[in-house]
Design a protein around this motif. Structure first.
Motif, mmCIF file in Angstrom:
data_model
loop_
_atom_site.group_PDB
_atom_site.id
_atom_site.type_symbol
_atom_site.label_atom_id
_atom_site.label_comp_id
_atom_site.label_asym_id
_atom_site.label_seq_id
_atom_site.Cartn_x
_atom_site.Cartn_y
_atom_site.Cartn_z
ATOM 1 N N LEU A 129 0.835 -1.198 0.000
ATOM 2 C CA LEU A 129 0.000 0.000 0.000
ATOM 3 C C LEU A 129 0.871 1.250 0.000
ATOM 4 O O LEU A 129 0.592 2.216 -0.711
ATOM 5 C CB LEU A 129 -0.946 0.008 1.206
ATOM 6 N N GLY A 130 1.943 1.215 0.773
ATOM 7 C CA GLY A 130 2.841 2.369 0.821
ATOM 8 C C GLY A 130 3.396 2.716 -0.545
ATOM 9 O O GLY A 130 3.429 3.881 -0.942
ATOM 10 N N GLU A 146 4.677 17.277 1.264
ATOM 11 C CA GLU A 146 4.245 18.492 1.946
ATOM 12 C C GLU A 146 2.881 18.962 1.433
ATOM 13 O O GLU A 146 2.004 19.346 2.215
ATOM 14 C CB GLU A 146 5.268 19.624 1.782
ATOM 15 N N ALA A 147 2.711 18.937 0.121
ATOM 16 C CA ALA A 147 1.450 19.387 -0.471
ATOM 17 C C ALA A 147 0.293 18.485 -0.045
ATOM 18 O O ALA A 147 -0.799 18.965 0.263
ATOM 19 C CB ALA A 147 1.567 19.425 -1.990
ATOM 20 N N VAL A 148 0.536 17.175 -0.030
ATOM 21 C CA VAL A 148 -0.502 16.230 0.403
ATOM 22 C C VAL A 148 -0.848 16.490 1.864
ATOM 23 O O VAL A 148 -2.028 16.576 2.237
ATOM 24 C CB VAL A 148 -0.048 14.765 0.189
ATOM 25 N N ALA A 149 0.177 16.633 2.691
ATOM 26 C CA ALA A 149 -0.036 16.868 4.118
ATOM 27 C C ALA A 149 -0.850 18.146 4.346
ATOM 28 O O ALA A 149 -1.801 18.162 5.142
ATOM 29 C CB ALA A 149 1.313 16.959 4.826
ATOM 30 N N SER A 204 0.602 15.998 9.128
ATOM 31 C CA SER A 204 2.027 16.311 8.993
ATOM 32 C C SER A 204 2.631 15.576 7.796
ATOM 33 O O SER A 204 2.126 14.543 7.364
ATOM 34 C CB SER A 204 2.775 15.908 10.261
ATOM 35 N N ARG A 205 3.725 16.129 7.294
ATOM 36 C CA ARG A 205 4.451 15.477 6.205
ATOM 37 C C ARG A 205 4.973 14.119 6.664
ATOM 38 O O ARG A 205 5.019 13.164 5.909
ATOM 39 C CB ARG A 205 5.613 16.355 5.730
ATOM 40 N N GLN A 206 5.334 14.008 7.930
ATOM 41 C CA GLN A 206 5.849 12.748 8.475
ATOM 42 C C GLN A 206 4.786 11.649 8.414
ATOM 43 O O GLN A 206 5.108 10.485 8.176
ATOM 44 C CB GLN A 206 6.337 12.936 9.921
ATOM 45 N N THR A 207 3.529 12.032 8.597
ATOM 46 C CA THR A 207 2.441 11.048 8.503
ATOM 47 C C THR A 207 2.371 10.486 7.088
ATOM 48 O O THR A 207 2.266 9.268 6.898
ATOM 49 C CB THR A 207 1.096 11.679 8.906
ATOM 50 N N VAL A 208 2.447 11.356 6.090
ATOM 51 C CA VAL A 208 2.438 10.915 4.688
ATOM 52 C C VAL A 208 3.630 10.000 4.444
ATOM 53 O O VAL A 208 3.499 8.943 3.813
ATOM 54 C CB VAL A 208 2.444 12.119 3.722
ATOM 55 N N SER A 209 4.782 10.381 4.939
ATOM 56 C CA SER A 209 5.989 9.579 4.780
ATOM 57 C C SER A 209 5.809 8.184 5.403
ATOM 58 O O SER A 209 6.167 7.182 4.799
ATOM 59 C CB SER A 209 7.184 10.288 5.418
ATOM 60 N N THR A 267 2.760 3.026 8.935
ATOM 61 C CA THR A 267 1.389 3.169 9.432
ATOM 62 C C THR A 267 0.455 3.159 8.226
ATOM 63 O O THR A 267 0.913 3.232 7.071
ATOM 64 C CB THR A 267 1.192 4.491 10.212
ATOM 65 N N LEU A 268 -0.842 3.090 8.497
ATOM 66 C CA LEU A 268 -1.849 3.089 7.434
ATOM 67 C C LEU A 268 -2.789 4.269 7.594
ATOM 68 O O LEU A 268 -3.160 4.611 8.726
ATOM 69 C CB LEU A 268 -2.685 1.807 7.491
#
Length: 154
Positions: A3-4, A19-22, A28-33, A40-41
């Motif tokens: 999925l990632g 950054e744009a998605v976040a 946060s950008r870290q969540t997207v990463s 994580t999902l």
């Protein structure tokens, strides 16, 4: 594909940064990463927002394949007149050389007569148009191919 990886490829295809998605999702950008690294999902609400942001369905997002998506888009962009100009046998023969040579080895007309009979039967028994009968027969052959491949893998 994970999925990632699907999320990463869909984001890249959309031309967006993490950054744009976040920013658009209010995270946060870290969540997207972490999503893209399979650490994580995203929850279902975030997944729906991602599918809208990336212009894909949830099913496509889960199983995003950039190569398949590009082929689908190319087919959608190609009009019927252009498709008629393509020598599909020659194109597929690049990958499957048998398509360029079988005509010298196989009684093509014999097989064609049998297939014509099946097409006529589909038209007669189900009221299919010529195109629909061809598509149904093609789909049946595709299913047989899949079954053969599964049998060969055993």
């Amino acid at each position: 594909m994970s999925l990632g990886n699907s999320l990463f490829r869909a984001r890249k295809k959309s031309g967006l940064s993490q950054e744009a998605v976040a920013e658009r999702l209010g995270i946060s950008r870290q969540t997207v990463s972490k999503w893209e690294l399979d650490e994580t999902l995203p929850d279902i609400c975030q997944s729906r927002k991602l599918s809208a942001l990336y212009h894909v369905t949830l099913d496509e997002l889960i199983d995003f394949d950039l190569e398949v998506k590009e082929i689908e888009e190319a087919i959608d962009r190609t009009n019927e007149e252009t498709q008629k100009q393509i020598d599909w046998t020659r194109m597929w023969a690049r990958k499957y050389p048998i398509l360029a040579s079988y005509q010298q080895e196989v009684a093509v007309e014999e097989y064609a007569a049998q297939l014509r009979g099946q097409l006529d039967r589909l038209r007669r028994e189900h009221g299919y148009s010529g195109v629909d009968a061809f598509l149904v027969l093609k789909d049946i052959l595709g299913r047989l191919w899949t079954e053969e491949q599964k049998g060969a893998a055993r």
